[in-house]
Write a protein that holds these residues in place. Sequence first.
Motif, PDB file in Angstrom:
ATOM      1  N   HIS A 202       3.395  -7.689   4.625  1.00 33.65           N
ATOM      2  CA  HIS A 202       3.102  -9.047   4.162  1.00 33.65           C
ATOM      3  C   HIS A 202       2.480  -9.886   5.282  1.00 33.65           C
ATOM      4  O   HIS A 202       2.839  -9.742   6.448  1.00 33.65           O
ATOM      5  CB  HIS A 202       4.408  -9.695   3.674  1.00 33.65           C
ATOM      6  CG  HIS A 202       4.191 -10.981   2.941  1.00 33.65           C
ATOM      7  ND1 HIS A 202       4.030 -12.178   3.595  1.00 33.65           N
ATOM      8  CD2 HIS A 202       4.086 -11.241   1.617  1.00 33.65           C
ATOM      9  CE1 HIS A 202       3.838 -13.126   2.690  1.00 33.65           C
ATOM     10  NE2 HIS A 202       3.868 -12.581   1.488  1.00 33.65           N
TER      11      HIS A 202
ATOM     12  N   THR B 225       6.815   1.999   2.609  1.00 33.86           N
ATOM     13  CA  THR B 225       8.231   2.321   2.391  1.00 33.86           C
ATOM     14  C   THR B 225       8.382   3.468   1.393  1.00 33.86           C
ATOM     15  O   THR B 225       9.235   4.340   1.566  1.00 33.86           O
ATOM     16  CB  THR B 225       8.986   1.062   1.914  1.00 33.86           C
ATOM     17  OG1 THR B 225       8.764   0.000   2.855  1.00 33.86           O
ATOM     18  CG2 THR B 225      10.487   1.321   1.820  1.00 33.86           C
TER      19      THR B 225
ATOM     20  N   PRO C 216       6.751  -4.377   7.962  1.00 38.22           N
ATOM     21  CA  PRO C 216       6.328  -5.134   6.790  1.00 38.22           C
ATOM     22  C   PRO C 216       4.801  -5.300   6.757  1.00 38.22           C
ATOM     23  O   PRO C 216       4.170  -5.440   7.794  1.00 38.22           O
ATOM     24  CB  PRO C 216       6.980  -6.514   6.983  1.00 38.22           C
ATOM     25  CG  PRO C 216       7.853  -6.405   8.191  1.00 38.22           C
ATOM     26  CD  PRO C 216       7.360  -5.253   8.983  1.00 38.22           C
TER      27      PRO C 216
ATOM     28  N   LYS D 214       4.056   8.983  -5.040  1.00 39.70           N
ATOM     29  CA  LYS D 214       4.644   9.137  -6.373  1.00 39.70           C
ATOM     30  C   LYS D 214       4.782  10.616  -6.712  1.00 39.70           C
ATOM     31  O   LYS D 214       5.834  11.058  -7.164  1.00 39.70           O
ATOM     32  CB  LYS D 214       3.741   8.441  -7.397  1.00 39.70           C
ATOM     33  CG  LYS D 214       4.384   8.273  -8.739  1.00 39.70           C
ATOM     34  CD  LYS D 214       3.533   7.361  -9.604  1.00 39.70           C
ATOM     35  CE  LYS D 214       4.003   7.389 -11.036  1.00 39.70           C
ATOM     36  NZ  LYS D 214       3.062   6.665 -11.905  1.00 39.70           N
TER      37      LYS D 214
ATOM     38  N   SER E  47       0.080  10.967  -2.182  1.00 38.40           N
ATOM     39  CA  SER E  47       0.709  10.108  -3.175  1.00 38.40           C
ATOM     40  C   SER E  47       2.210  10.066  -2.933  1.00 38.40           C
ATOM     41  O   SER E  47       2.856  11.109  -2.880  1.00 38.40           O
ATOM     42  CB  SER E  47       0.439  10.627  -4.588  1.00 38.40           C
ATOM     43  OG  SER E  47       1.349  10.014  -5.490  1.00 38.40           O
TER      44      SER E  47
ATOM     45  N   HIS F 239       0.811  -1.216   0.000  1.00 37.74           N
ATOM     46  CA  HIS F 239       0.000   0.000   0.000  1.00 37.74           C
ATOM     47  C   HIS F 239       0.849   1.274   0.000  1.00 37.74           C
ATOM     48  O   HIS F 239       0.317   2.373  -0.152  1.00 37.74           O
ATOM     49  CB  HIS F 239      -1.018  -0.019   1.155  1.00 37.74           C
ATOM     50  CG  HIS F 239      -2.228  -0.855   0.836  1.00 37.74           C
ATOM     51  ND1 HIS F 239      -3.417  -0.781   1.518  1.00 37.74           N
ATOM     52  CD2 HIS F 239      -2.422  -1.789  -0.134  1.00 37.74           C
ATOM     53  CE1 HIS F 239      -4.295  -1.625   0.993  1.00 37.74           C
ATOM     54  NE2 HIS F 239      -3.710  -2.255  -0.002  1.00 37.74           N
TER      55      HIS F 239
HETATM   56  P1  GTP Z   1       5.471  -3.864   2.107  1.00 36.19           P
HETATM   57  O1  GTP Z   1       6.538  -3.220   2.915  1.00 36.19           O
HETATM   58  O2  GTP Z   1       5.980  -5.032   1.351  1.00 36.19           O
HETATM   59  O3  GTP Z   1       4.268  -4.179   2.922  1.00 36.19           O
HETATM   60  O4  GTP Z   1       4.976  -2.772   0.995  1.00 36.19           O
HETATM   61  P2  GTP Z   1       4.868  -1.188   1.206  1.00 36.19           P
HETATM   62  O5  GTP Z   1       3.594  -0.852   1.880  1.00 36.19           O
HETATM   63  O6  GTP Z   1       6.120  -0.672   1.836  1.00 36.19           O
HETATM   64  O7  GTP Z   1       4.728  -0.653  -0.286  1.00 36.19           O
HETATM   65  P3  GTP Z   1       5.895  -0.097  -1.216  1.00 36.19           P
HETATM   66  O8  GTP Z   1       6.357   1.229  -0.741  1.00 36.19           O
HETATM   67  O9  GTP Z   1       6.901  -1.177  -1.361  1.00 36.19           O
HETATM   68  O10 GTP Z   1       5.090   0.153  -2.573  1.00 36.19           O
HETATM   69  C1  GTP Z   1       4.497  -0.905  -3.295  1.00 36.19           C
HETATM   70  C2  GTP Z   1       4.356  -0.495  -4.760  1.00 36.19           C
HETATM   71  O11 GTP Z   1       3.440   0.601  -4.885  1.00 36.19           O
HETATM   72  C3  GTP Z   1       5.668   0.001  -5.377  1.00 36.19           C
HETATM   73  O12 GTP Z   1       5.715  -0.468  -6.713  1.00 36.19           O
HETATM   74  C4  GTP Z   1       5.545   1.520  -5.353  1.00 36.19           C
HETATM   75  O13 GTP Z   1       6.265   2.154  -6.390  1.00 36.19           O
HETATM   76  C5  GTP Z   1       4.036   1.693  -5.552  1.00 36.19           C
HETATM   77  N1  GTP Z   1       3.545   2.925  -4.932  1.00 36.19           N
HETATM   78  C6  GTP Z   1       3.703   3.305  -3.641  1.00 36.19           C
HETATM   79  N2  GTP Z   1       3.091   4.476  -3.408  1.00 36.19           N
HETATM   80  C7  GTP Z   1       2.520   4.866  -4.573  1.00 36.19           C
HETATM   81  C8  GTP Z   1       1.726   6.002  -4.956  1.00 36.19           C
HETATM   82  O14 GTP Z   1       1.408   6.909  -4.190  1.00 36.19           O
HETATM   83  N3  GTP Z   1       1.299   6.035  -6.259  1.00 36.19           N
HETATM   84  C9  GTP Z   1       1.597   5.059  -7.153  1.00 36.19           C
HETATM   85  N4  GTP Z   1       1.128   5.177  -8.392  1.00 36.19           N
HETATM   86  N5  GTP Z   1       2.342   3.976  -6.814  1.00 36.19           N
HETATM   87  C10 GTP Z   1       2.794   3.878  -5.545  1.00 36.19           C
END
Ligand code: GTP
Length: 300
Positions: free
Chosen positions: A81, A21, A79, A200, A198, A18
């Motif tokens: 997962h 990180t 994490p 991103k 976001s 989600h």
């Molecule tokens: P875990 O630590 O494995 O639980 O995942 P996480 O919650 O840390 O998510 P992570 O930051 O690894 O992002 C997962 C995917 O989502 C990656 O491919 C990121 O590039 C994408 N992503 C994260 N935030 C955004 C966002 O705001 N917009 C978009 N379009 N993609 C995003």
Amino acid sequence: MERKIRQPIVTVCGHVDHGKTSLLDKLRGSSVQSGEAGGITQKISFTLYPLKQLKKACPLIEKSKVKLNIPGFLFIDTPGHAAFTNLRKRGGSLADLAILVIDINEGIKPQTAEVIQILKHNKTPFIIALNKIDNISGWRKKDDDLKKNISLQPTNVKQNFDEKYLTLIGSLNSFGFDADLFYNISDFTKKISLIPCSAKTKEGIPELLMMLCGLSQKYLSDKLVLGKDAKGVILEVKKEKTGNYVEAILYDGEITRKDEIAVSSFDGNPEISRIRVLEEIEPLSFKFKPKENVIASTGL
Ligand code: GTP
Ligand code: MG
């Protein structure tokens, strides 16, 4: 005597992928996420986040002229997962505050629900980062100010956004929480704030930091007064040829290299040990540096 305030420990938690990180990367100006095996976080990590970076990532602080008495934050990444329930529990129990990250397009998923129960059980105040708004069909960044940015979206996009966050508010209700968009809330002790964002495009990131600062200063001040005795939590024990290392979070007090530490063992008896090497995490980094003494909150 002047009361010394420690950094609030802010745990970032939520369902896998989600964006936990990625959001931290945007706050730090780092790119940890892309270097993770399979893009999946497998352990708890911590980041010392100094005031200087806070002001840089959140220009609203200088603009609004609020005086900050917190020295920054200690962020904890966890994490998402399914396999890591244990680590989520540990991350959750450490937190002064938490950011629950929810992909706005996915809503509440199994590990989101798990985290909500952990936060509820520990009575941890939390805010919700409604991440990935850039993935809403037709969404474009229109303004630096988040509220204005949202209001400037075309009608159908805005409707889509409204539907998603209102559905989420409904789901949160079934967990016993009242939530609303942060700019609609007047009493933050009664409602959970949703901050659309976001990782991103960086939309909503300054607002997210502003909310963390506000809540920390207003509702945690007493909890953040630095105590005398050093208290910490061990996250990991590493056995190496030169000795055993523990990776830990110091959440209160001050510890020096000459101190003895007591570690509770599985049979309930404390193990007393001298510190041989004391190393502290460096700000915005995963590198450690030898120190004579360190003060909470920090990673060791
Ligand atoms: P875990 O630590 O494995 O639980 O995942 P996480 O919650 O840390 O998510 P992570 O930051 O690894 O992002 C997962 C995917 O989502 C990656 O491919 C990121 O590039 C994408 N992503 C994260 N935030 C955004 C966002 O705001 N917009 C978009 N379009 N993609 C995003
Ligand atoms: Mg992650």
